[in-house]
Design a protein around this motif. Structure first.
Motif, mmCIF file in Angstrom:
data_model
loop_
_atom_site.group_PDB
_atom_site.id
_atom_site.type_symbol
_atom_site.label_atom_id
_atom_site.label_comp_id
_atom_site.label_asym_id
_atom_site.label_seq_id
_atom_site.Cartn_x
_atom_site.Cartn_y
_atom_site.Cartn_z
ATOM 1 N N THR A 200 0.836 -1.211 0.000
ATOM 2 C CA THR A 200 0.000 0.000 0.000
ATOM 3 C C THR A 200 0.868 1.258 0.000
ATOM 4 N N ALA A 201 1.930 1.231 0.786
ATOM 5 C CA ALA A 201 2.822 2.394 0.863
ATOM 6 C C ALA A 201 3.528 2.619 -0.473
ATOM 7 N N ALA A 202 3.856 1.529 -1.169
ATOM 8 C CA ALA A 202 4.510 1.678 -2.473
ATOM 9 C C ALA A 202 3.546 2.313 -3.487
ATOM 10 N N VAL A 203 2.293 1.891 -3.456
ATOM 11 C CA VAL A 203 1.291 2.523 -4.335
ATOM 12 C C VAL A 203 1.192 4.010 -3.986
ATOM 13 N N LEU A 246 -3.861 2.898 -9.801
ATOM 14 C CA LEU A 246 -4.396 2.187 -8.634
ATOM 15 C C LEU A 246 -4.915 3.186 -7.589
ATOM 16 N N THR A 247 -4.217 4.319 -7.466
ATOM 17 C CA THR A 247 -4.671 5.354 -6.525
ATOM 18 C C THR A 247 -6.045 5.873 -6.943
ATOM 19 N N VAL A 269 -9.154 10.268 0.524
ATOM 20 C CA VAL A 269 -8.618 8.998 1.043
ATOM 21 C C VAL A 269 -8.658 7.958 -0.068
ATOM 22 N N ALA A 270 -7.621 7.137 -0.174
ATOM 23 C CA ALA A 270 -7.594 6.018 -1.120
ATOM 24 C C ALA A 270 -7.561 4.737 -0.304
ATOM 25 N N GLY A 271 -8.428 3.789 -0.614
ATOM 26 C CA GLY A 271 -8.449 2.579 0.224
ATOM 27 C C GLY A 271 -9.015 1.380 -0.487
ATOM 28 N N LYS A 272 -8.882 0.240 0.158
ATOM 29 C CA LYS A 272 -9.509 -0.989 -0.337
ATOM 30 C C LYS A 272 -9.947 -1.823 0.865
ATOM 31 N N THR A 273 -11.196 -2.234 0.803
ATOM 32 C CA THR A 273 -11.740 -3.075 1.863
ATOM 33 C C THR A 273 -11.495 -4.550 1.552
ATOM 34 N N ASP A 294 -3.378 12.208 -2.782
ATOM 35 C CA ASP A 294 -2.423 12.686 -3.777
ATOM 36 C C ASP A 294 -1.101 13.183 -3.192
ATOM 37 N N ASN A 295 -1.021 13.176 -1.874
ATOM 38 C CA ASN A 295 0.244 13.528 -1.222
ATOM 39 C C ASN A 295 0.288 12.810 0.130
#
Ligand SMILES: [Zn+2]
Length: 332
Positions: A200-203, A246-247, A269-273, A294-295
């Motif tokens: 997730t951090a890499a994305v 992906l973001t 917020v960007a996320g995935k459940t 975006d940042n």
């Protein structure tokens, strides 16, 4: 940051699970919480009780050593594999009927919901199971596996303390049933919350994974810094464009899809459940994501064992962490 750790600890309440949060641009581990926990000061007195509690396993750091099916958080990985293999992925449309037959198995969407015609972005937003099972059976499994391995499955992780490395087992002999299950994060794939936060951090960081670190600096007895941990590049996991795409998908998950309960007012917020089925009969609730989209200053990975849906049990934890951490960040 102590506050984040304390908050994460409180947010897990009396449930078993783990929360890991990391600063994507530096790799700094902001907090890592695993429950049930124990007080290291009383370890000697309680050693036998702790060791014999096999049901809860309090001595296991679930963040780095807890092995879980990734559930729908794995759709991020399957999406990446699909995009890499199909340059025309934007044109691909699938008509979801709420369930689909793959070999001897039927894969259902949540509550058999019929999602209708969807492209990849819609399928991520809706967390449509049949879409992902369908694209996976069309993929070249060795290419799929290469993409998964490039995200550090079946590989060592950059971490000095004990951890389990994640496992992905598809190969040329895998059955249609196995492939369809694996694409949606079930099957035999296993991941730790820590590995999930690294992806997730890499994305979040434009595809670059920074080396995670726990300690900011070491001071001598006079308070003088003698060792300072500087952010260090570890590996490029994705192309910038892939990370951006992906973001965009993950932002949609939060603004319009299954991750709405992680939305924070005034911050993208960007996320995935995810919900991971397991032998207890009640799903583990997963959430991975980052903010501001975006940042990003914080990426999180959350699992709440045997609780139920992510919407109810994991995504709200992310919201609370983002609010606390980003608000503090802005005030400092
Ligand atoms: Zn569907």
């Amino acid at each position: 940051m102590q506050t984040c750790k304390k908050l994460a600890y409180e947010l897990l309440g009396n449930r078993n699970g783990a929360i890991v949060a990391i600063e994507p641009s530096t790799g700094k581990i902001v907090c890592m919480v695993s429950k049930p926990d124990f007080n290291p000061n009383d370890l000697e007195d309680n050693w036998d009780t702790l060791r014999e509690d096999e049901k809860n396993g309090p001595l296991v750091n679930r963040a780095t050593q807890g092995w879980y099916p990734p559930g729908s958080t794995f759709k991020i990985v399957t999406s990446l594999a699909f995009m890499r293999e199909n340059p025309l992925w934007k044109d691909y449309i699938y008509d979801c009927q709420g369930k689909g037959v793959f070999g001897e198995n039927t894969i259902h969407c949540h509550f058999n919901k019929v999602h209708g015609e969807e492209n990849l972005e819609d399928a991520v937003k809706n967390s449509c199971n049949t879409f992902f099972s369908e694209i996976a059976i069309q993929m070249d499994i060795s290419k799929y596996r290469n993409v998964v391995d490039s995200l550090l499955f079946n590989e060592l992780l950059p971490y000095p303390l004990p951890y389990k490395n994640s496992s992905f087992v598809l190969n040329g002999d895998s059955s249609v049933e196995q492939i369809a299950e694996t694409a949606i994060g079930q099957g035999e794939t296993l991941i730790t919350p820590f590995h999930n936060v690294l992806i997730t951090a890499a994305v979040a960081n434009g595809g670059i994974l920074m080396k995670p670190y726990l300690v900011d600096r070491i001071e001598n007895e006079k308070g003088k810094t003698i060792i300072k941990n500087l952010p260090e590049f570890y590996k490029k996991l994705l192309e910038v464009e892939e990370a951006k795409t992906l973001t965009t998908f993950m932002k949609k998950v939060v603004s319009e899809g299954t991750g709405k309960t992680s939305a924070v007012e005034g911050i993208d917020v960007a996320g995935k459940t995810g919900s991971a089925e397991n032998t207890t009969g009640v799903s583990h609730a997963w959430y991975v994501g980052f903010a501001p989209a975006d940042n990003p200053s914080l990426a999180v990975s959350i699992i709440v064992e045997s609780s139920g849906t992510s919407t109810k049990y994991a995504a709200p934890i992310a919201k609370a962490l983002f609010e606390e951490y980003i608000k503090r960040d802005q005030e400092e």
